[in-house]
Design an enzyme around this catalytic site. Structure first.
Site, mmCIF file in Angstrom:
data_model
loop_
_atom_site.group_PDB
_atom_site.id
_atom_site.type_symbol
_atom_site.label_atom_id
_atom_site.label_comp_id
_atom_site.label_asym_id
_atom_site.label_seq_id
_atom_site.Cartn_x
_atom_site.Cartn_y
_atom_site.Cartn_z
ATOM 1 N N CYS A 265 0.787 -1.237 0.000
ATOM 2 C CA CYS A 265 0.000 0.000 0.000
ATOM 3 C C CYS A 265 0.814 1.280 0.000
ATOM 4 O O CYS A 265 0.714 2.076 -0.934
ATOM 5 C CB CYS A 265 -0.960 -0.005 1.183
ATOM 6 S SG CYS A 265 -2.174 -1.297 1.034
HETATM 7 C C1 UDX Z 1 -0.751 0.174 5.674
HETATM 8 C C2 UDX Z 1 -1.622 1.127 6.471
HETATM 9 O O1 UDX Z 1 -1.208 1.104 7.836
HETATM 10 C C3 UDX Z 1 -3.093 0.696 6.374
HETATM 11 O O2 UDX Z 1 -3.914 1.599 7.066
HETATM 12 C C4 UDX Z 1 -3.484 0.672 4.894
HETATM 13 O O3 UDX Z 1 -4.837 0.276 4.723
HETATM 14 C C5 UDX Z 1 -2.585 -0.293 4.146
HETATM 15 O O4 UDX Z 1 -1.205 0.084 4.304
HETATM 16 P P1 UDX Z 1 0.314 -2.216 5.939
HETATM 17 O O5 UDX Z 1 1.043 -1.812 4.695
HETATM 18 O O6 UDX Z 1 -0.350 -3.536 5.997
HETATM 19 O O7 UDX Z 1 -0.845 -1.098 6.263
HETATM 20 O O8 UDX Z 1 1.374 -2.214 7.109
HETATM 21 P P2 UDX Z 1 1.868 -1.185 8.211
HETATM 22 O O9 UDX Z 1 1.770 -1.871 9.500
HETATM 23 O O10 UDX Z 1 1.209 0.110 8.056
HETATM 24 O O11 UDX Z 1 3.437 -1.037 7.854
HETATM 25 C C6 UDX Z 1 3.796 -0.587 6.567
HETATM 26 C C7 UDX Z 1 5.318 -0.516 6.503
HETATM 27 O O12 UDX Z 1 5.782 0.604 7.273
HETATM 28 C C8 UDX Z 1 6.056 -1.738 7.033
HETATM 29 O O13 UDX Z 1 7.160 -2.016 6.182
HETATM 30 C C9 UDX Z 1 6.565 -1.282 8.404
HETATM 31 O O14 UDX Z 1 7.756 -1.933 8.778
HETATM 32 C C10 UDX Z 1 6.814 0.197 8.166
HETATM 33 N N1 UDX Z 1 6.720 1.044 9.357
HETATM 34 C C11 UDX Z 1 5.526 1.142 9.996
HETATM 35 C C12 UDX Z 1 7.823 1.792 9.763
HETATM 36 O O15 UDX Z 1 8.905 1.688 9.179
HETATM 37 N N2 UDX Z 1 7.705 2.619 10.834
HETATM 38 C C13 UDX Z 1 6.527 2.744 11.512
HETATM 39 O O16 UDX Z 1 6.490 3.496 12.484
HETATM 40 C C14 UDX Z 1 5.408 1.977 11.092
#
Ligand code: UDX
Length: 436
Positions: A265
């Protein structure tokens, strides 16, 4: 209410099961017969926490069934959610072909339907798509929006791995509608969800989704940029963000510095928003920066390793964590890929391990050896990089690193506490510079 859901990926199946759990009669539709059969056997084709149990509940209660027959599912329901994938094209814009194909199938069914039917896009599409692309296809049925059918846009905010929880307990429900009648029908579906509801038009609903994801990605890249300054000044960015995040206007979530964001996403949605902006002649300095920081962060991780190890040529480096985050087998846009490509370019010998992602990752690159466990991966390694936050990695202790030739640990997700590790281990944490 009788609901059909087209697409049984993590959005479609989770939404279908969640709606059935709320008492609706749900028909899940997919072109993949194997998926359809698995769902009818209460076997979810994807892993999501709590999904198997709830699927079992709603299938045995007769609340949810699956089929490949789109036509019949439309005839037998009053609302249809389109939950098919909208991947990126090469130029970053959204590929809406699956959404348009679903709309064509629905349009065929509308020809044969007399009673009012609401079509609702849940797939992530850029502002103007529902009205500009989906509506004309539906009206090819000869039916008229407003009189014969309703049109809605109800974006999802589901995180992989915790999607069912996010569906059942959302922060808000966004309901975009062509008209009041469409909005009311969609509101009724969600009447027993306690979350605040935003009732709006189609393109505002589409934009809320993009603006939300792009801001979450911006928070992450912002934290990553601040972390690089902290590394130079002997500051721990996590302590900084603990202080920053206590401001209720900011909030601590999504300010965890690391090796960047992956997943199906954030990268896709930020690129799509940028492509849309370009189409309408708007420059996107912030979105450009969010993406370039994210491209750079995995490479910066390797620079931190090289500052400690020097040349990487011929050295065995273990990468623990190949999926884009823990709790999933999904490797889409995983930061492990650019990280490993850089290691290989430097001549390192790379071994990878992930509890669930090795099979999927092996399709992305073949110069990596995959080990069956952490111990094997770490055996005789000169260093290891922790790339995602699986619980297996969170519980690593000093003795787990004993087999390494050189005990250098790069924690690219800051999941270990160096105070718990022995002196023999050289701990390098993203965003935690040595005191100068
Ligand atoms: C995301 C959005 O959170 C969600 O609301 C949307 O509908 C779809 O995309 P997702 O991609 O499943 O969800 O995972 P998420 O938990 O958001 O993490 C996304 C990425 O960001 C991961 O690679 C995670 O490691 C990274 N991340 C997340 C960070 O590097 N730092 C953070 O503080 C949070």
């Amino acid at each position: 209410m009788k609901i059909s859901v087209i697409g049984t990926g993590y959005v479609g199946l989770v939404s279908g099961v969640g709606l059935a759990h709320h008492g609706h009669k749900v028909i899940c539709v997919d072109i993949d017969e194997e998926k359809v059969n698995k769902i009818n056997d209460s076997e979810p084709p994807i892993y999501e926490e709590g999904l198997e149990e709830m699927l079992e509940e709603v299938v045995s209660d007769g609340k949810l069934s699956a089929t490949t027959d789109t036509l019949q599912s439309i005839l037998d329901s009053e609302v249809t959610f389109i939950c098919v994938g909208t991947p990126s094209k090469r130029d970053g814009s959204v590929d809406t072909s699956a959404v348009e194909n679903a709309a064509k199938d629905i349009s065929q069914a509308l020809k044969e339907k007399d009673d009012y039917h609401v079509v609702c896009v849940k797939s992530t599409v850029t502002p103007g798509t529902t009205e500009g692309k989906v509506l004309p296809i539906l009206e090819k049925s000869g039916k008229r929006v407003g009189d014969d059918f309703g049109l809605g846009m109800n974006p999802e905010f589901l995180r992989e791995g915790v999607a069912l929880n996010d569906f059942l307990d959302p922060d808000r429900i966004v309901i975009g509608g062509w008209d009041e009648k469409s909005r009311n029908k969609l509101e009724k579906i969600h009447e027993d969800f306690g979350a605040p509801k935003i009732m709006t038009d189609l393109r505002t609903a589409e934009m809320i989704k993009y603006a939300s994801n792009a801001l979450l990605a911006t928070k992450i890249s912002y934290a990553n940029e601040i972390s690089k300054i902290c590394e130079k000044k002997g500051i721990d960015v996590y302590e900084v963000m603990d202080g920053v995040g206590l401001d209720h206007r900011i909030n601590r979530d999504f300010l965890n510095a690391g090796c960047g964001f992956g997943g199906s996403c954030f990268p896709k949605d930020v690129k799509a928003l940028r492509a849309l902006a370009k189409e309408v002649g708007v420059t996107t300095r912030i979105l450009d920066a969010v993406l370039s920081v994210n491209d750079e962060q995995p490479l910066h991780t390797i620079e931190l390793l090289k500052e400690e190890l020097g040349e990487l040529k011929g050295k065995k480096i273990a990468v623990l964590g190949l999926t884009f985050k823990g709790g999933t087998d999904d490797v889409r846009e995983t930061r492990a890929l650019p990280m490993i490509e850089k290691l290989l370019k430097e001549g390192a010998e790379v071994v990878g391990y992930d509890p669930k992602g090795m099979e999927n990752f092996s399709e992305l690159i073949d110069e990596v050896e995959f080990d069956k466990g952490i111990k094997d991966a770490l055996d005789s390694a000169e260093a290891c990089i922790i790339q995602n936050d699986w619980s297996e990695f969170r519980s690593l202790e000093s003795e787990d690193f004993d087999g390494m030739k050189n005990k250098v640990v790069v924690d690219a997700r800051r999941i270990l506490d160096p105070k718990d590790l022995s002196e023999e281990i050289t701990y390098i944490g993203i965003g935690k510079g040595p005191v100068d």
